[in-house]
Motif scaffolding. Structure first.
Motif, PDB file in Angstrom:
ATOM      1  N   THR A   1      10.202   7.732   5.360  1.00  0.00           N
ATOM      2  CA  THR A   1       9.496   8.067   6.598  1.00  0.00           C
ATOM      3  C   THR A   1       8.175   7.309   6.677  1.00  0.00           C
ATOM      4  N   PHE A   2       7.433   7.311   5.588  1.00  0.00           N
ATOM      5  CA  PHE A   2       6.152   6.580   5.519  1.00  0.00           C
ATOM      6  C   PHE A   2       6.376   5.106   5.825  1.00  0.00           C
ATOM      7  N   ILE A   3       7.401   4.522   5.218  1.00  0.00           N
ATOM      8  CA  ILE A   3       7.638   3.078   5.334  1.00  0.00           C
ATOM      9  C   ILE A   3       7.991   2.670   6.761  1.00  0.00           C
ATOM     10  N   TYR A   4       8.872   3.431   7.420  1.00  0.00           N
ATOM     11  CA  TYR A   4       9.275   3.019   8.767  1.00  0.00           C
ATOM     12  C   TYR A   4       8.250   3.422   9.830  1.00  0.00           C
ATOM     13  N   GLU A   5       7.419   4.398   9.519  1.00  0.00           N
ATOM     14  CA  GLU A   5       6.269   4.667  10.390  1.00  0.00           C
ATOM     15  C   GLU A   5       5.247   3.544  10.257  1.00  0.00           C
ATOM     16  N   LEU A   6       5.113   3.018   9.046  1.00  0.00           N
ATOM     17  CA  LEU A   6       4.219   1.885   8.806  1.00  0.00           C
ATOM     18  C   LEU A   6       4.717   0.658   9.570  1.00  0.00           C
ATOM     19  N   GLU A   7       6.021   0.407   9.543  1.00  0.00           N
ATOM     20  CA  GLU A   7       6.583  -0.726  10.286  1.00  0.00           C
ATOM     21  C   GLU A   7       6.282  -0.590  11.776  1.00  0.00           C
TER      22      GLU A   7
ATOM     23  N   LEU B   1      -4.149 -15.687  -0.899  1.00  0.00           N
ATOM     24  CA  LEU B   1      -5.108 -14.622  -1.217  1.00  0.00           C
ATOM     25  C   LEU B   1      -5.517 -13.891   0.059  1.00  0.00           C
ATOM     26  N   GLN B   2      -5.776 -14.632   1.119  1.00  0.00           N
ATOM     27  CA  GLN B   2      -6.149 -14.021   2.402  1.00  0.00           C
ATOM     28  C   GLN B   2      -5.021 -13.143   2.930  1.00  0.00           C
ATOM     29  N   LYS B   3      -3.777 -13.570   2.724  1.00  0.00           N
ATOM     30  CA  LYS B   3      -2.618 -12.803   3.189  1.00  0.00           C
ATOM     31  C   LYS B   3      -2.555 -11.449   2.484  1.00  0.00           C
ATOM     32  N   TYR B   4      -2.776 -11.424   1.157  1.00  0.00           N
ATOM     33  CA  TYR B   4      -2.732 -10.163   0.408  1.00  0.00           C
ATOM     34  C   TYR B   4      -3.894  -9.245   0.794  1.00  0.00           C
ATOM     35  N   ASN B   5      -5.062  -9.824   1.019  1.00  0.00           N
ATOM     36  CA  ASN B   5      -6.203  -9.004   1.454  1.00  0.00           C
ATOM     37  C   ASN B   5      -5.948  -8.413   2.831  1.00  0.00           C
ATOM     38  N   ARG B   6      -5.342  -9.198   3.717  1.00  0.00           N
ATOM     39  CA  ARG B   6      -5.007  -8.718   5.056  1.00  0.00           C
ATOM     40  C   ARG B   6      -3.957  -7.605   4.973  1.00  0.00           C
ATOM     41  N   ALA B   7      -2.969  -7.762   4.102  1.00  0.00           N
ATOM     42  CA  ALA B   7      -1.928  -6.740   3.932  1.00  0.00           C
ATOM     43  C   ALA B   7      -2.538  -5.430   3.439  1.00  0.00           C
ATOM     44  N   LYS B   8      -3.485  -5.516   2.513  1.00  0.00           N
ATOM     45  CA  LYS B   8      -4.160  -4.310   2.010  1.00  0.00           C
ATOM     46  C   LYS B   8      -4.924  -3.617   3.138  1.00  0.00           C
ATOM     47  N   ASP B   9      -5.642  -4.396   3.956  1.00  0.00           N
ATOM     48  CA  ASP B   9      -6.410  -3.822   5.063  1.00  0.00           C
ATOM     49  C   ASP B   9      -5.506  -3.144   6.082  1.00  0.00           C
ATOM     50  N   LEU B  10      -4.368  -3.754   6.383  1.00  0.00           N
ATOM     51  CA  LEU B  10      -3.425  -3.162   7.333  1.00  0.00           C
ATOM     52  C   LEU B  10      -2.878  -1.836   6.807  1.00  0.00           C
ATOM     53  N   LEU B  11      -2.553  -1.800   5.518  1.00  0.00           N
ATOM     54  CA  LEU B  11      -2.032  -0.578   4.915  1.00  0.00           C
ATOM     55  C   LEU B  11      -3.095   0.518   4.927  1.00  0.00           C
ATOM     56  N   TYR B  12      -4.322   0.133   4.609  1.00  0.00           N
ATOM     57  CA  TYR B  12      -5.422   1.109   4.619  1.00  0.00           C
ATOM     58  C   TYR B  12      -5.630   1.673   6.031  1.00  0.00           C
ATOM     59  N   ASN B  13      -5.604   0.800   7.042  1.00  0.00           N
ATOM     60  CA  ASN B  13      -5.780   1.257   8.429  1.00  0.00           C
ATOM     61  C   ASN B  13      -4.709   2.255   8.823  1.00  0.00           C
ATOM     62  N   PHE B  14      -3.470   1.995   8.410  1.00  0.00           N
ATOM     63  CA  PHE B  14      -2.362   2.908   8.722  1.00  0.00           C
ATOM     64  C   PHE B  14      -2.588   4.273   8.075  1.00  0.00           C
ATOM     65  N   ILE B  15      -2.943   4.274   6.793  1.00  0.00           N
ATOM     66  CA  ILE B  15      -3.160   5.532   6.066  1.00  0.00           C
ATOM     67  C   ILE B  15      -4.328   6.308   6.679  1.00  0.00           C
ATOM     68  N   SER B  16      -5.368   5.576   7.059  1.00  0.00           N
ATOM     69  CA  SER B  16      -6.560   6.207   7.632  1.00  0.00           C
ATOM     70  C   SER B  16      -6.287   6.796   9.020  1.00  0.00           C
ATOM     71  N   LEU B  17      -5.610   6.025   9.862  1.00  0.00           N
ATOM     72  CA  LEU B  17      -5.404   6.455  11.253  1.00  0.00           C
ATOM     73  C   LEU B  17      -4.264   7.450  11.400  1.00  0.00           C
TER      74      LEU B  17
END
Length: 406
Positions: free
Chosen positions: A165-171, A134-150
């Motif tokens: 493009t979105f996916i490899y920029e996220l990586e 559960l912590q792993k999925y919550n952490r993954a959501k936060d990381l994705l949100y930070n990427f979209i925000s920044l």
């Protein structure tokens, strides 16, 4: 809640003197109308109480069936749309009815993550999934949100807009820019595991008809398999024979050895009770349970070292099988144990599982299929990551082959 009413427009009669039937949809105080494609005379509409009475004329029965289907379809569309967007508009419903694309169906990826994680939380609370997952999925959501925000200066991002493009920029962002507790960047294997989370969340959306495709499937990076760290038979016996001067180290030693001889991770050991130890008709003891991480059934025979440890703590109050010690403390004390036993390896519960898979089982001729079953794995490939085929095992099997050529 959405409501649908039917009425006729008497000012739009056809050549047969019939008026068109319209549907009026009401939602949150607003209304919208649409044509049903059906006609009826005003006299029959009034005589049948708007087709609500018992009908005998076939054409009127068919007309009523059509209206029922339209009403049911409107309600069904609304319920599907509200799953992903609480602010459903009447235009969205009409667009879906007419086959047009509705923006409400383009769900935000963070909203989808929240839906999935709320569902996963309920499974965790029911004891079907582990807290770590559960912590792993919550952490993954936060990381994705930070990427979209920044990187995109947004707080939302529709799934349908996620491209390569979105996916490899996220990586790239995760590997080289993401920060957590003053540490910049995430290692390759962790990034791959987070992308596995992204894929799982989107598959959750597909199964529930929330989205139609998984944009993360194009990401095909693999885990870099590192050399498995495990204890040799000599190192295992060194720990087993060592008696420490402090009770805390002796307890951690017992829990670690228990994991080495059963493959149970700390979360599984913590959940074990005396009821999990079963004796079969052959007088063999088994530990029977489901793994917290995978919920897969895992039955492990109790080896003599394990039986000694269980008997040692039989006096514990309550039904717990072994003492409860936090995973953080276990890893902290294992460093001391490694030093005192002169073992130049970083001891963790992963080392215990690797040791079970390699030194305890495979090296002693146990088939990998059985090792996989005991470890609670869903695929043999998962077991292969934990288990290393020893040169001694290869030599033992080759000696058998050599005899055939003598």
């Amino acid at each position: 809640m959405i409501k649908t009413y039917f009425y006729i427009k008497t000012d739009k009669q056809n050549s047969n003197g019939e008026s068109p039937i319209y549907a009026k949809i009401e939602l949150q105080g607003k209304t919208s109308t649409l044509s049903t494609g059906k006609f009826i005379t005003k006299d029959r509409w009034d005589a049948t109480n708007k087709l609500k009475n018992t009908l005998r004329v076939t054409s009127e029965k068919n007309c009523r069936t059509t209206l029922n289907i339209i009403e049911s379809k409107i309600e069904s569309i609304y319920l599907e749309l509200v799953k992903v967007n609480s602010n459903v508009k009447l235009s969205d419903i009409k667009n879906v009815l007419s086959g047009k694309k509705s923006k409400s169906t383009e769900i935000d990826i963070i909203k989808l993550f929240e839906n999935h994680n709320n569902y996963f939380k309920r499974k965790f609370e029911a004891g079907e999934r582990s807290k770590a997952s559960l912590q792993k999925y919550n952490r993954a959501k936060d990381l994705l949100y930070n990427f979209i925000s920044l990187k995109h200066r947004k707080t939302t991002y529709n799934v349908v807009d996620i491209d390569n493009t979105f996916i490899y920029e996220l990586e790239s962002f995760l590997k080289y820019e993401s920060t957590f507790k003053s540490k910049v960047g995430i290692n390759h294997n962790s990034v791959v595991k987070y992308f596995q989370c992204f894929k799982t969340v989107c598959n959750y959306g597909i199964k529930r008809n929330i989205i139609s495709k998984n944009p993360f499937l194009c990401y095909d990076e693999k885990l870099i398999i590192k050399e498995a760290v495990f204890l040799t038979q000599d190192e295992l016996q060194r720990i087993e024979k060592k008696v420490f001067s402090t009770e805390r180290l002796n307890r951690v030693k017992d829990i670690f050895l228990f994991s080495c001889y059963t493959s149970y991770a700390p979360i599984d050991v913590e959940n074990l009770t005396k009821a999990n130890v079963i004796r079969d008709n052959d007088n063999t003891y088994w530990i029977k349970t489901n793994r917290a991480k995978t919920t897969i059934k895992s039955n492990v025979p109790v080896l003599p070292p394990v039986k000694r440890i269980i008997d040692k703590y039989a006096h514990l109050e309550g039904d717990k099988l072994l003492p409860n010690i936090s995973n953080q403390k276990i890893n902290e004390y294992l460093k001391e144990i490694a030093d005192l036993c002169k073992i130049d390896k970083k001891l963790t519960h992963y080392v215990a599982r690797h040791t079970f898979a390699t030194t305890v089982t495979l090296a002693n001729g146990i088939a990998i299929e059985n090792v996989s079953s005991m470890m609670g794995h869903t695929r043999i490939t998962m077991t292969q990551h934990y288990a290393k085929v020893l040169d001694s095992s290869v030599k033992k099997d080759m000696d058998k082959l050599i005899q055939k050529f003598v």
